[in-house]
Structure formats: C-alpha cells, structure tokens
Design a protein around this motif. Structure first.
Motif, PDB file in Angstrom:
ATOM      1  N   GLY A 279     -11.893 -43.687 -21.565  1.00  0.00           N
ATOM      2  CA  GLY A 279     -13.088 -43.045 -22.075  1.00  0.00           C
ATOM      3  C   GLY A 279     -12.746 -41.600 -22.399  1.00  0.00           C
ATOM      4  O   GLY A 279     -12.135 -40.910 -21.580  1.00  0.00           O
ATOM      5  N   SER A 280     -13.100 -41.146 -23.578  1.00  0.00           N
ATOM      6  CA  SER A 280     -12.716 -39.796 -24.012  1.00  0.00           C
ATOM      7  C   SER A 280     -13.109 -38.705 -23.018  1.00  0.00           C
ATOM      8  O   SER A 280     -12.276 -37.857 -22.679  1.00  0.00           O
ATOM      9  N   PRO A 281     -14.357 -38.682 -22.521  1.00  0.00           N
ATOM     10  CA  PRO A 281     -14.716 -37.615 -21.580  1.00  0.00           C
ATOM     11  C   PRO A 281     -13.868 -37.641 -20.308  1.00  0.00           C
ATOM     12  O   PRO A 281     -13.491 -36.592 -19.778  1.00  0.00           O
ATOM     13  N   THR A 282     -13.555 -38.831 -19.848  1.00  0.00           N
ATOM     14  CA  THR A 282     -12.740 -38.990 -18.650  1.00  0.00           C
ATOM     15  C   THR A 282     -11.320 -38.507 -18.900  1.00  0.00           C
ATOM     16  O   THR A 282     -10.738 -37.771 -18.090  1.00  0.00           O
ATOM     17  N   ASN A 283     -10.752 -38.895 -20.028  1.00  0.00           N
ATOM     18  CA  ASN A 283      -9.397 -38.476 -20.373  1.00  0.00           C
ATOM     19  C   ASN A 283      -9.302 -36.962 -20.558  1.00  0.00           C
ATOM     20  O   ASN A 283      -8.330 -36.341 -20.138  1.00  0.00           O
ATOM     21  N   ILE A 284     -10.305 -36.373 -21.177  1.00  0.00           N
ATOM     22  CA  ILE A 284     -10.301 -34.921 -21.383  1.00  0.00           C
ATOM     23  C   ILE A 284     -10.398 -34.195 -20.051  1.00  0.00           C
ATOM     24  O   ILE A 284      -9.686 -33.217 -19.804  1.00  0.00           O
TER      25      ILE A 284
END
Length: 99
Positions: free
Chosen positions: A37-42
């Motif tokens: 998930g983008s927010p998690t990866n960021i």
C-alpha cells in the motif's frame, strides 16, 4: 515524545509476490510476503531515512493484520493510527514480477 515529521493516510495490505520472476500467476509455485500500500510503503521508506513517520490505516484482527502492525513497528513507524477492525479482513494483493 518528539513530534512526527510525516503522517501518511490510506490503505495497508499484505503483498504476495510470486517468486518465479517472469512467470504467469497461474504457474506460480511460491510467494514472498511483504507489507504494501503506497501510504504504508512511504511511511516505511521515510522511517528508514530517519524521519519520525506514522501511518493512519486499518487492518483486520487476524494474522495478516498483526503481520502489518508488527512489520511497521520493526521498521520504526509509529502505529498509534493503525486501527484494528474486528469485522473486516486485511487486504491481500497477489502480484507477479515481469522479467
């Protein structure tokens, strides 16, 4: 407690990547598990760079939800904003990697 440098908001998932690079998903024999998930990866990436990062998201009250929460803690991400929902399952994503 120090103030946060970054807060991300959005989807967290467990990504299952096929281990046979270039293979079709239909032919995959094994998968490797990662948080996604983008927010998690960021949030994880910025924590690795030394920022005080947090994520606001939801996970299920099951094995995969616990995996996400525990991996975020290992990465140094603040998990106070990770809600555990007893009525929903954590998202799973199945992916292949092209050559």
């Amino acid at each position: 407690m120090k103030p946060l440098d970054l807060i991300t908001i959005g989807r967290s998932s467990v990504d299952l990547y096929g281990d046979q690079i270039g293979g079709r998903l239909e032919d995959m024999g094994s998968f490797s598990k990662y948080i996604g998930g983008s927010p998690t990866n960021i949030a994880c990436g910025t924590a690795r760079l030394g920022l005080r990062s947090a994520v606001i998201t939801g996970v299920g009250d099951e094995h995969m939800g616990r995996f996400i929460r525990e991996q975020l803690v290992r990465e140094g991400v603040d998990v106070r904003g990770v809600k555990t929902d007893p009525d929903r399952l954590t998202a799973l994503v199945i992916l292949g990697i092209r050559d």
